[in-house]
Design an enzyme around this catalytic site. Sequence first.
Site, short mmCIF file in Angstrom:
data_model
loop_
_atom_site.label_atom_id
_atom_site.label_comp_id
_atom_site.label_asym_id
_atom_site.label_seq_id
_atom_site.Cartn_x
_atom_site.Cartn_y
_atom_site.Cartn_z
N SER A 155 43.56 124.68 63.72
CA SER A 155 44.05 123.30 63.65
C SER A 155 43.52 122.07 64.29
O SER A 155 43.18 121.14 63.61
CB SER A 155 45.72 123.24 64.20
OG SER A 155 45.48 123.45 65.60
N TYR A 156 42.76 122.12 65.49
CA TYR A 156 42.02 121.26 66.07
C TYR A 156 40.71 121.14 65.56
O TYR A 156 40.15 119.97 65.39
CB TYR A 156 41.82 121.83 67.74
CG TYR A 156 41.04 120.88 68.47
CD1 TYR A 156 42.03 120.00 69.28
CD2 TYR A 156 39.94 120.87 68.92
CE1 TYR A 156 41.50 119.04 70.32
CE2 TYR A 156 39.43 119.93 69.57
CZ TYR A 156 40.07 119.09 70.31
OH TYR A 156 39.07 118.24 71.14
N ASP A 157 40.20 122.12 65.14
CA ASP A 157 38.87 121.84 64.71
C ASP A 157 38.83 121.14 63.17
O ASP A 157 38.31 120.25 63.12
CB ASP A 157 38.03 123.41 64.30
CG ASP A 157 36.79 123.05 63.79
OD1 ASP A 157 35.72 122.73 64.63
OD2 ASP A 157 36.58 123.65 63.01
N ALA A 159 41.30 119.12 62.32
CA ALA A 159 41.50 117.74 62.82
C ALA A 159 40.28 116.99 63.15
O ALA A 159 40.28 115.57 62.72
CB ALA A 159 42.84 117.63 63.76
N LYS A 160 39.58 117.55 64.21
CA LYS A 160 38.57 116.79 64.61
C LYS A 160 37.54 116.31 63.70
O LYS A 160 36.78 115.52 63.70
CB LYS A 160 38.00 117.37 65.93
CG LYS A 160 39.11 117.61 67.11
CD LYS A 160 39.32 115.95 67.51
CE LYS A 160 39.88 115.89 68.78
NZ LYS A 160 40.36 114.42 69.21
#
Length: 277
Positions: A155-157, A159-160
Amino acid sequence: MADSKGLDGKVALITGGGRGIGQAIAHAYAAEGAKLALAARTDAELQETAASIRDQYDADVITIIVDVTDRAQVENAVAQTLDRYGVIEVMVNNAGNTGQIGPLWTLDPDRWANTIAVHVLGTYYGCRAAIPPMLERGSGRIVNMSGVGGPNDTSYDAAKTAIVNLTENLSVELAGAGITVNAISPGSIHTRMWEEVRDMAYEAGDMEMYEKGVQVTSGGGASIERAAQLAVMLGSDECGALSGRLIRANLDTFEDIPGNVDAIMASDAYLLRRVDP
């Protein structure tokens, strides 16, 4: 920081400004003479940061409680900043949170979606609200925070990576408007987020990420001061027309960028499909 006061008198709105990298950017901006609107969800952290900045730099600072996943709250933060200062010259979209750690199919869908909302929608809402007053003035600088995730941190990857694409596309839409938009990848910096990632990685059995978390939180992380220094450079006039680029605070020699803006803009350097020197 430089003695030139590269942000002297400029007004900057910084989301996620109460702690971590946002707090470091706020201090660096104040040291360079900026007037600040600090936005975050936690009032106590905002007040502590604002008090410290006023004491150290005698800076003009306001605080605004904001959940960046709520478009109306972000629009209100921009409105409050304009009411206080009349302009927004720099918008720093820094607010973020940790994603769950583990294989994608095992993660809670609502928490996965919330990570996307905080990073992607928060950045979108910040840009959307700040750009119209910048267009009226014919100038402005937007600084978005990117980063790197990977397997078990999807999710973080995701999003970024989306923020980098948003940055590149928005720079094209704003071409000729006097507004630049760039992204920073700060590196793995010891903040509360990395402490959370470390602990979640251990619980999920991801020993590689856990060991990375131990390294980062034990003094082996990237420099938060260097990330803040890059944010100052991208928020000032030092970089001229540089726009649509992703700069890595921990790996790129960004001090060389101001003297090479034309060459960079004529190349694929510092793009998501970046070509390294």
